[in-house]
Design a protein around this motif. Structure first.
Motif, PDB file in Angstrom:
ATOM      1  N   GLU A  61       0.831  -1.207   0.000  1.00 38.52           N
ATOM      2  CA  GLU A  61       0.000   0.000   0.000  1.00 38.52           C
ATOM      3  C   GLU A  61       0.868   1.260   0.000  1.00 38.52           C
ATOM      4  O   GLU A  61       0.372   2.361   0.142  1.00 38.52           O
ATOM      5  CB  GLU A  61      -0.934  -0.007   1.218  1.00 38.52           C
ATOM      6  CG  GLU A  61      -1.941  -1.138   1.157  1.00 38.52           C
ATOM      7  CD  GLU A  61      -2.861  -1.184   2.367  1.00 38.52           C
ATOM      8  OE1 GLU A  61      -2.828  -0.253   3.187  1.00 38.52           O
ATOM      9  OE2 GLU A  61      -3.582  -2.178   2.494  1.00 38.52           O
ATOM     10  N   ASP A  62       2.173   1.072  -0.178  1.00 37.91           N
ATOM     11  CA  ASP A  62       3.105   2.201  -0.192  1.00 37.91           C
ATOM     12  C   ASP A  62       3.281   2.676  -1.635  1.00 37.91           C
ATOM     13  O   ASP A  62       4.227   2.291  -2.327  1.00 37.91           O
ATOM     14  CB  ASP A  62       4.441   1.762   0.420  1.00 37.91           C
ATOM     15  CG  ASP A  62       5.375   2.936   0.642  1.00 37.91           C
ATOM     16  OD1 ASP A  62       4.958   4.101   0.439  1.00 37.91           O
ATOM     17  OD2 ASP A  62       6.536   2.690   1.015  1.00 37.91           O
ATOM     18  N   ILE A  63       2.344   3.480  -2.103  1.00 36.96           N
ATOM     19  CA  ILE A  63       2.304   3.932  -3.485  1.00 36.96           C
ATOM     20  C   ILE A  63       2.546   5.438  -3.523  1.00 36.96           C
ATOM     21  O   ILE A  63       1.797   6.198  -2.908  1.00 36.96           O
ATOM     22  CB  ILE A  63       0.932   3.634  -4.135  1.00 36.96           C
ATOM     23  CG1 ILE A  63       0.494   2.187  -3.886  1.00 36.96           C
ATOM     24  CG2 ILE A  63       0.956   3.989  -5.620  1.00 36.96           C
ATOM     25  CD1 ILE A  63       1.303   1.146  -4.582  1.00 36.96           C
ATOM     26  N   GLU A  64       3.578   5.854  -4.244  1.00 37.67           N
ATOM     27  CA  GLU A  64       3.825   7.288  -4.385  1.00 37.67           C
ATOM     28  C   GLU A  64       3.128   7.816  -5.628  1.00 37.67           C
ATOM     29  O   GLU A  64       2.932   7.089  -6.598  1.00 37.67           O
ATOM     30  CB  GLU A  64       5.322   7.574  -4.455  1.00 37.67           C
ATOM     31  CG  GLU A  64       5.999   7.035  -5.695  1.00 37.67           C
ATOM     32  CD  GLU A  64       7.469   7.402  -5.766  1.00 37.67           C
ATOM     33  OE1 GLU A  64       7.832   8.497  -5.313  1.00 37.67           O
ATOM     34  OE2 GLU A  64       8.243   6.575  -6.268  1.00 37.67           O
ATOM     35  N   THR A  65       2.743   9.077  -5.579  1.00 36.76           N
ATOM     36  CA  THR A  65       2.129   9.727  -6.731  1.00 36.76           C
ATOM     37  C   THR A  65       3.234  10.206  -7.660  1.00 36.76           C
ATOM     38  O   THR A  65       4.204  10.820  -7.207  1.00 36.76           O
ATOM     39  CB  THR A  65       1.276  10.916  -6.266  1.00 36.76           C
ATOM     40  OG1 THR A  65       0.228  10.416  -5.438  1.00 36.76           O
ATOM     41  CG2 THR A  65       0.671  11.657  -7.449  1.00 36.76           C
ATOM     42  N   ILE A  66       3.092   9.899  -8.944  1.00 39.29           N
ATOM     43  CA  ILE A  66       4.108  10.315  -9.917  1.00 39.29           C
ATOM     44  C   ILE A  66       3.446  10.941 -11.137  1.00 39.29           C
ATOM     45  O   ILE A  66       2.264  10.743 -11.402  1.00 39.29           O
ATOM     46  CB  ILE A  66       4.986   9.132 -10.381  1.00 39.29           C
ATOM     47  CG1 ILE A  66       4.142   8.060 -11.084  1.00 39.29           C
ATOM     48  CG2 ILE A  66       5.782   8.560  -9.222  1.00 39.29           C
ATOM     49  CD1 ILE A  66       4.973   7.040 -11.841  1.00 39.29           C
ATOM     50  N   GLU A  67       4.243  11.670 -11.859  1.00 37.10           N
ATOM     51  CA  GLU A  67       3.838  12.233 -13.146  1.00 37.10           C
ATOM     52  C   GLU A  67       4.286  11.248 -14.219  1.00 37.10           C
ATOM     53  O   GLU A  67       5.451  10.880 -14.271  1.00 37.10           O
ATOM     54  CB  GLU A  67       4.540  13.578 -13.313  1.00 37.10           C
ATOM     55  CG  GLU A  67       4.399  14.224 -14.652  1.00 37.10           C
ATOM     56  CD  GLU A  67       5.271  15.476 -14.734  1.00 37.10           C
ATOM     57  OE1 GLU A  67       5.852  15.702 -15.804  1.00 37.10           O
ATOM     58  OE2 GLU A  67       5.362  16.212 -13.743  1.00 37.10           O
ATOM     59  N   LEU A  68       3.355  10.822 -15.074  1.00 42.55           N
ATOM     60  CA  LEU A  68       3.685   9.851 -16.110  1.00 42.55           C
ATOM     61  C   LEU A  68       4.276  10.550 -17.335  1.00 42.55           C
ATOM     62  O   LEU A  68       4.109  11.756 -17.520  1.00 42.55           O
ATOM     63  CB  LEU A  68       2.433   9.077 -16.522  1.00 42.55           C
ATOM     64  CG  LEU A  68       1.756   8.254 -15.420  1.00 42.55           C
ATOM     65  CD1 LEU A  68       0.515   7.569 -15.979  1.00 42.55           C
ATOM     66  CD2 LEU A  68       2.717   7.228 -14.831  1.00 42.55           C
ATOM     67  N   ALA A  69       4.929   9.756 -18.172  1.00 39.56           N
ATOM     68  CA  ALA A  69       5.446  10.270 -19.442  1.00 39.56           C
ATOM     69  C   ALA A  69       4.288  10.825 -20.268  1.00 39.56           C
ATOM     70  O   ALA A  69       3.146  10.377 -20.138  1.00 39.56           O
ATOM     71  CB  ALA A  69       6.152   9.159 -20.207  1.00 39.56           C
ATOM     72  N   HIS A  70       4.572  11.792 -21.114  1.00 43.09           N
ATOM     73  CA  HIS A  70       3.495  12.406 -21.895  1.00 43.09           C
ATOM     74  C   HIS A  70       3.527  12.004 -23.368  1.00 43.09           C
ATOM     75  O   HIS A  70       2.780  12.544 -24.172  1.00 43.09           O
ATOM     76  CB  HIS A  70       3.492  13.923 -21.715  1.00 43.09           C
ATOM     77  CG  HIS A  70       4.783  14.582 -22.089  1.00 43.09           C
ATOM     78  ND1 HIS A  70       5.846  14.644 -21.229  1.00 43.09           N
ATOM     79  CD2 HIS A  70       5.164  15.176 -23.226  1.00 43.09           C
ATOM     80  CE1 HIS A  70       6.847  15.265 -21.831  1.00 43.09           C
ATOM     81  NE2 HIS A  70       6.466  15.592 -23.046  1.00 43.09           N
ATOM     82  N   GLU A  71       4.388  11.049 -23.718  1.00 41.37           N
ATOM     83  CA  GLU A  71       4.353  10.507 -25.073  1.00 41.37           C
ATOM     84  C   GLU A  71       4.394   8.988 -25.003  1.00 41.37           C
ATOM     85  O   GLU A  71       5.006   8.422 -24.095  1.00 41.37           O
ATOM     86  CB  GLU A  71       5.530  11.015 -25.908  1.00 41.37           C
ATOM     87  CG  GLU A  71       5.409  12.491 -26.238  1.00 41.37           C
ATOM     88  CD  GLU A  71       6.425  12.957 -27.278  1.00 41.37           C
ATOM     89  OE1 GLU A  71       6.345  14.131 -27.659  1.00 41.37           O
ATOM     90  OE2 GLU A  71       7.284  12.159 -27.705  1.00 41.37           O
TER      91      GLU A  71
END
Ligand SMILES: [Zn+2]
Length: 145
Positions: A61-71
């Motif tokens: 349950e240790d999930i960090e929020t990330i920004e995904l690739a945009h392509e």
């Protein structure tokens, strides 16, 4: 891997006359460019979109929020002729594979005759319909590169 970053979550959208269909899934960076918000397991590095509360790979349950690739690359698509009230039909709906090793379901902002499997796609924002008051509904979309 995409680095984590501080995002201005929908500040521009909240201040505009338009709104996102799924505001928790997309944010605008400092330059106003859309970014998908996913999750990365801190134990096994599995990436999820939308951000999972529990890792499907290791159950952490240790999930960090990330920004995904945009392509990414278009895996497959279909033309949709039935949609929720207010959505504009027909529209193209596709799966885009991102280099983060995650597959994203999204509107494709392109004419059907210009879409081909395996084509490179870039994240964008598009109008996908209108709310009951007639205000445009925004969603993250992918457009051909
Ligand atoms: Zn995991």
């Amino acid at each position: 891997m995409t680095k984590s970053s501080t995002l201005v979550v929908n500040e521009a959208a909240a201040n505009a006359d338009t709104r996102f269909v799924a505001p928790d899934l997309v944010a605008l960076d400092a330059k106003g460019a859309p970014r998908l918000i996913g999750g990365r397991c801190r134990k096994c590095n599995a990436v999820s979109f939308p951000r999972a509360a529990v890792c499907a790979n290791c159950l952490s349950e240790d999930i960090e929020t990330i920004e995904l690739a945009h392509e990414g690359t278009l895996y497959s698509y279909s033309i949709v002729h039935q949609a929720p009230k207010g959505w504009t039909v027909p529209y193209a709906l596709g799966y885009v594979d991102l280099p983060d090793n995650v597959r994203v379901l999204a509107h494709l902002d392109a004419p059907a005759d210009k879409i081909t499997v395996n084509m490179p796609m870039r994240l964008s924002v598009g109008v996908v319909g209108a709310d009951p008051a007639g205000a445009p509904l925004l969603s993250y979309t992918f457009t051909p590169v």
